[in-house]
Write a protein that holds these residues in place. Structure first.
Motif, PDB file in Angstrom:
ATOM      1  N   PRO A   8       0.791  -1.231   0.000  1.00  0.00           N
ATOM      2  CA  PRO A   8       0.000   0.000   0.000  1.00  0.00           C
ATOM      3  C   PRO A   8       0.825   1.284   0.000  1.00  0.00           C
ATOM      4  CG  PRO A   8      -0.887  -1.551   1.577  1.00  0.00           C
ATOM      5  CD  PRO A   8       0.422  -2.107   1.088  1.00  0.00           C
ATOM      6  N   ASP A   9       1.975   1.321   0.660  1.00  0.00           N
ATOM      7  CA  ASP A   9       2.741   2.561   0.800  1.00  0.00           C
ATOM      8  C   ASP A   9       3.491   2.941  -0.476  1.00  0.00           C
ATOM      9  OD1 ASP A   9       3.513   1.523   4.125  1.00  0.00           O
ATOM     10  OD2 ASP A   9       1.892   2.816   3.428  1.00  0.00           O
ATOM     11  N   ALA A  10       4.422   2.124  -0.895  1.00  0.00           N
ATOM     12  CA  ALA A  10       5.257   2.458  -2.056  1.00  0.00           C
ATOM     13  C   ALA A  10       5.647   1.174  -2.766  1.00  0.00           C
ATOM     14  CB  ALA A  10       6.486   3.225  -1.597  1.00  0.00           C
ATOM     15  N   PRO A  11       4.749   0.639  -3.566  1.00  0.00           N
ATOM     16  CA  PRO A  11       5.002  -0.675  -4.154  1.00  0.00           C
ATOM     17  C   PRO A  11       6.273  -0.772  -4.990  1.00  0.00           C
ATOM     18  CG  PRO A  11       3.093   0.368  -5.164  1.00  0.00           C
ATOM     19  CD  PRO A  11       3.505   1.211  -4.012  1.00  0.00           C
ATOM     20  N   CYS A  12       6.587   0.212  -5.782  1.00  0.00           N
ATOM     21  CA  CYS A  12       7.753   0.104  -6.660  1.00  0.00           C
ATOM     22  C   CYS A  12       9.051   0.055  -5.876  1.00  0.00           C
ATOM     23  CB  CYS A  12       7.785   1.254  -7.663  1.00  0.00           C
ATOM     24  SG  CYS A  12       6.436   1.157  -8.844  1.00  0.00           S
ATOM     25  N   GLU A  13       9.227   0.983  -4.946  1.00  0.00           N
ATOM     26  CA  GLU A  13      10.478   1.037  -4.202  1.00  0.00           C
ATOM     27  C   GLU A  13      10.661  -0.186  -3.315  1.00  0.00           C
ATOM     28  OE1 GLU A  13       8.277   3.678  -4.059  1.00  0.00           O
ATOM     29  OE2 GLU A  13       9.298   4.921  -5.546  1.00  0.00           O
ATOM     30  N   VAL A  14       9.605  -0.627  -2.667  1.00  0.00           N
ATOM     31  CA  VAL A  14       9.716  -1.720  -1.713  1.00  0.00           C
ATOM     32  C   VAL A  14       9.862  -3.063  -2.415  1.00  0.00           C
ATOM     33  CG1 VAL A  14       8.579  -2.888   0.195  1.00  0.00           C
ATOM     34  CG2 VAL A  14       8.488  -0.418   0.024  1.00  0.00           C
ATOM     35  N   LEU A  15       9.227  -3.221  -3.550  1.00  0.00           N
ATOM     36  CA  LEU A  15       9.308  -4.498  -4.244  1.00  0.00           C
ATOM     37  C   LEU A  15      10.576  -4.642  -5.064  1.00  0.00           C
ATOM     38  CD1 LEU A  15       5.615  -5.060  -5.354  1.00  0.00           C
ATOM     39  CD2 LEU A  15       6.845  -6.105  -3.462  1.00  0.00           C
ATOM     40  N   ASP A  16      11.348  -3.576  -5.233  1.00  0.00           N
ATOM     41  CA  ASP A  16      12.565  -3.664  -6.021  1.00  0.00           C
ATOM     42  C   ASP A  16      13.495  -4.792  -5.585  1.00  0.00           C
ATOM     43  OD1 ASP A  16      11.825  -1.737  -7.798  1.00  0.00           O
ATOM     44  OD2 ASP A  16      13.011  -0.136  -6.891  1.00  0.00           O
ATOM     45  N   PRO A  17      13.756  -4.993  -4.286  1.00  0.00           N
ATOM     46  CA  PRO A  17      14.628  -6.097  -3.897  1.00  0.00           C
ATOM     47  C   PRO A  17      14.069  -7.466  -4.299  1.00  0.00           C
ATOM     48  CG  PRO A  17      14.479  -4.535  -2.106  1.00  0.00           C
ATOM     49  CD  PRO A  17      13.445  -4.128  -3.139  1.00  0.00           C
ATOM     50  N   ALA A  18      12.760  -7.660  -4.138  1.00  0.00           N
ATOM     51  CA  ALA A  18      12.155  -8.931  -4.533  1.00  0.00           C
ATOM     52  C   ALA A  18      12.248  -9.112  -6.039  1.00  0.00           C
ATOM     53  CB  ALA A  18      10.695  -9.003  -4.077  1.00  0.00           C
ATOM     54  N   ALA A  19      11.983  -8.038  -6.785  1.00  0.00           N
ATOM     55  CA  ALA A  19      12.089  -8.118  -8.243  1.00  0.00           C
ATOM     56  C   ALA A  19      13.523  -8.419  -8.655  1.00  0.00           C
ATOM     57  CB  ALA A  19      11.614  -6.811  -8.877  1.00  0.00           C
ATOM     58  N   ALA A  20      14.494  -7.813  -7.982  1.00  0.00           N
ATOM     59  CA  ALA A  20      15.904  -8.069  -8.294  1.00  0.00           C
ATOM     60  C   ALA A  20      16.262  -9.527  -8.020  1.00  0.00           C
ATOM     61  CB  ALA A  20      16.804  -7.138  -7.490  1.00  0.00           C
ATOM     62  N   PHE A  22      14.228 -12.173  -8.079  1.00  0.00           N
ATOM     63  CA  PHE A  22      13.652 -13.026  -9.112  1.00  0.00           C
ATOM     64  C   PHE A  22      14.302 -12.794 -10.465  1.00  0.00           C
ATOM     65  CE2 PHE A  22      10.250 -13.383  -5.921  1.00  0.00           C
ATOM     66  CZ  PHE A  22      10.227 -14.766  -5.823  1.00  0.00           C
ATOM     67  N   HIS A  23      14.719 -11.566 -10.726  1.00  0.00           N
ATOM     68  CA  HIS A  23      15.415 -11.296 -11.988  1.00  0.00           C
ATOM     69  C   HIS A  23      16.753 -12.040 -12.019  1.00  0.00           C
ATOM     70  CE1 HIS A  23      16.303  -9.247 -15.687  1.00  0.00           C
ATOM     71  NE2 HIS A  23      17.491  -8.930 -15.196  1.00  0.00           N
ATOM     72  N   SER A  24      17.436 -12.091 -10.880  1.00  0.00           N
ATOM     73  CA  SER A  24      18.720 -12.804 -10.842  1.00  0.00           C
ATOM     74  C   SER A  24      18.544 -14.293 -11.113  1.00  0.00           C
ATOM     75  CB  SER A  24      19.418 -12.592  -9.498  1.00  0.00           C
ATOM     76  OG  SER A  24      18.766 -13.309  -8.462  1.00  0.00           O
ATOM     77  N   LEU A  25      17.372 -14.807 -10.842  1.00  0.00           N
ATOM     78  CA  LEU A  25      17.093 -16.226 -11.065  1.00  0.00           C
ATOM     79  C   LEU A  25      16.345 -16.468 -12.377  1.00  0.00           C
ATOM     80  CD1 LEU A  25      15.950 -17.104  -7.444  1.00  0.00           C
ATOM     81  CD2 LEU A  25      18.173 -17.590  -8.503  1.00  0.00           C
ATOM     82  N   SER A  26      16.118 -15.418 -13.158  1.00  0.00           N
ATOM     83  CA  SER A  26      15.301 -15.553 -14.364  1.00  0.00           C
ATOM     84  C   SER A  26      16.053 -16.122 -15.561  1.00  0.00           C
ATOM     85  CB  SER A  26      14.695 -14.197 -14.745  1.00  0.00           C
ATOM     86  OG  SER A  26      15.710 -13.320 -15.197  1.00  0.00           O
ATOM     87  N   ASP A  27      17.350 -16.243 -15.464  1.00  0.00           N
ATOM     88  CA  ASP A  27      18.136 -16.760 -16.578  1.00  0.00           C
ATOM     89  C   ASP A  27      18.345 -18.273 -16.415  1.00  0.00           C
ATOM     90  OD1 ASP A  27      20.153 -15.834 -18.880  1.00  0.00           O
ATOM     91  OD2 ASP A  27      21.028 -17.482 -17.733  1.00  0.00           O
ATOM     92  N   ARG A  66      26.770 -13.579  -7.328  1.00  0.00           N
ATOM     93  CA  ARG A  66      27.558 -13.051  -6.200  1.00  0.00           C
ATOM     94  C   ARG A  66      27.070 -11.664  -5.828  1.00  0.00           C
ATOM     95  NH1 ARG A  66      33.869 -13.341  -6.406  1.00  0.00           N
ATOM     96  NH2 ARG A  66      33.493 -12.751  -4.263  1.00  0.00           N
ATOM     97  N   GLY A  67      26.814 -10.830  -6.831  1.00  0.00           N
ATOM     98  CA  GLY A  67      26.349  -9.475  -6.585  1.00  0.00           C
ATOM     99  C   GLY A  67      25.019  -9.434  -5.852  1.00  0.00           C
ATOM    100  N   CYS A  68      24.223 -10.455  -6.052  1.00  0.00           N
ATOM    101  CA  CYS A  68      22.924 -10.547  -5.369  1.00  0.00           C
ATOM    102  C   CYS A  68      23.055 -11.205  -4.000  1.00  0.00           C
ATOM    103  CB  CYS A  68      21.935 -11.342  -6.228  1.00  0.00           C
ATOM    104  SG  CYS A  68      21.478 -10.487  -7.730  1.00  0.00           S
ATOM    105  N   GLY A  69      24.254 -11.625  -3.655  1.00  0.00           N
ATOM    106  CA  GLY A  69      24.473 -12.248  -2.355  1.00  0.00           C
ATOM    107  C   GLY A  69      24.020 -13.693  -2.274  1.00  0.00           C
ATOM    108  N   LEU A  70      23.814 -14.334  -3.429  1.00  0.00           N
ATOM    109  CA  LEU A  70      23.345 -15.720  -3.442  1.00  0.00           C
ATOM    110  C   LEU A  70      24.487 -16.727  -3.495  1.00  0.00           C
ATOM    111  CD1 LEU A  70      20.394 -15.270  -5.945  1.00  0.00           C
ATOM    112  CD2 LEU A  70      20.322 -15.250  -3.438  1.00  0.00           C
ATOM    113  N   VAL A  71      25.653 -16.263  -3.944  1.00  0.00           N
ATOM    114  CA  VAL A  71      26.810 -17.135  -4.130  1.00  0.00           C
ATOM    115  C   VAL A  71      28.027 -16.455  -3.508  1.00  0.00           C
ATOM    116  CG1 VAL A  71      28.367 -18.062  -5.906  1.00  0.00           C
ATOM    117  CG2 VAL A  71      25.911 -18.210  -6.226  1.00  0.00           C
ATOM    118  N   GLN A  72      28.920 -17.265  -2.963  1.00  0.00           N
ATOM    119  CA  GLN A  72      30.167 -16.746  -2.414  1.00  0.00           C
ATOM    120  C   GLN A  72      31.336 -17.567  -2.941  1.00  0.00           C
ATOM    121  OE1 GLN A  72      29.802 -17.166   1.791  1.00  0.00           O
ATOM    122  NE2 GLN A  72      29.692 -19.395   1.750  1.00  0.00           N
TER     123      GLN A  72
END
Length: 128
Positions: A8-20, A22-27, A66-72
């Motif tokens: 309700p407050d700011a969907p675009c800004e708050v959902l950006d991390p979730a979108a990022a 899923f985007h990192s896993l979209s390939d 790595r940039g998304c913090g999923l791999v080290q």
């Protein structure tokens, strides 16, 4: 807090991390790398031969993860061994498989991202 509590407050800004995330896993290549890492550490050299891709391609995908913090990476001698940072990632992928099975893989029919989407002119332009 859940995503729905943020919307309700700011969907675009708050959902950006979730979108990022899923985007990192979209390939498909990054998904293959994540699935391979689920069974243990691996070097880029090993991924290159297992996936049949160029070293630069694999390195780029590993860098994204790595940039998304999923791999080290862990240096050992002249090699770097990569592993997943968060075992919860496999839970996300398992839930995805359940959702795909429950929908009969209907997402493959999606006109924007489904299996036939690459045949559309706008998608062909983007993927070039």
């Amino acid at each position: 807090m859940t995503i729905s509590e943020y919307v309700p407050d700011a969907p675009c800004e708050v959902l950006d991390p979730a979108a990022a995330l899923f985007h990192s896993l979209s390939d498909p290549t990054r998904l293959a790398i994540v699935q391979r890492l689920a069974s243990g550490e691996v070097r880029v050299r090993d991924l290159t031969s297992e996936l049949g891709l160029a070293q630069s391609t694999v390195s780029g995908h590993v860098a994204c993860l790595r940039g998304c913090g999923l791999v080290q990476g862990r240096a050992q001698g002249r090699s770097v061994y990569y592993s997943l940072t968060r075992p919860e990632l496999m839970d996300v992928l398992a839930a995805t498989e359940v959702l795909l099975a429950a929908t009969g893989n209907a997402v493959s029919l999606c006109p924007n991202y489904g299996l036939d989407a690459r045949d559309t002119p706008q998608i062909q332009e983007i993927t070039r």
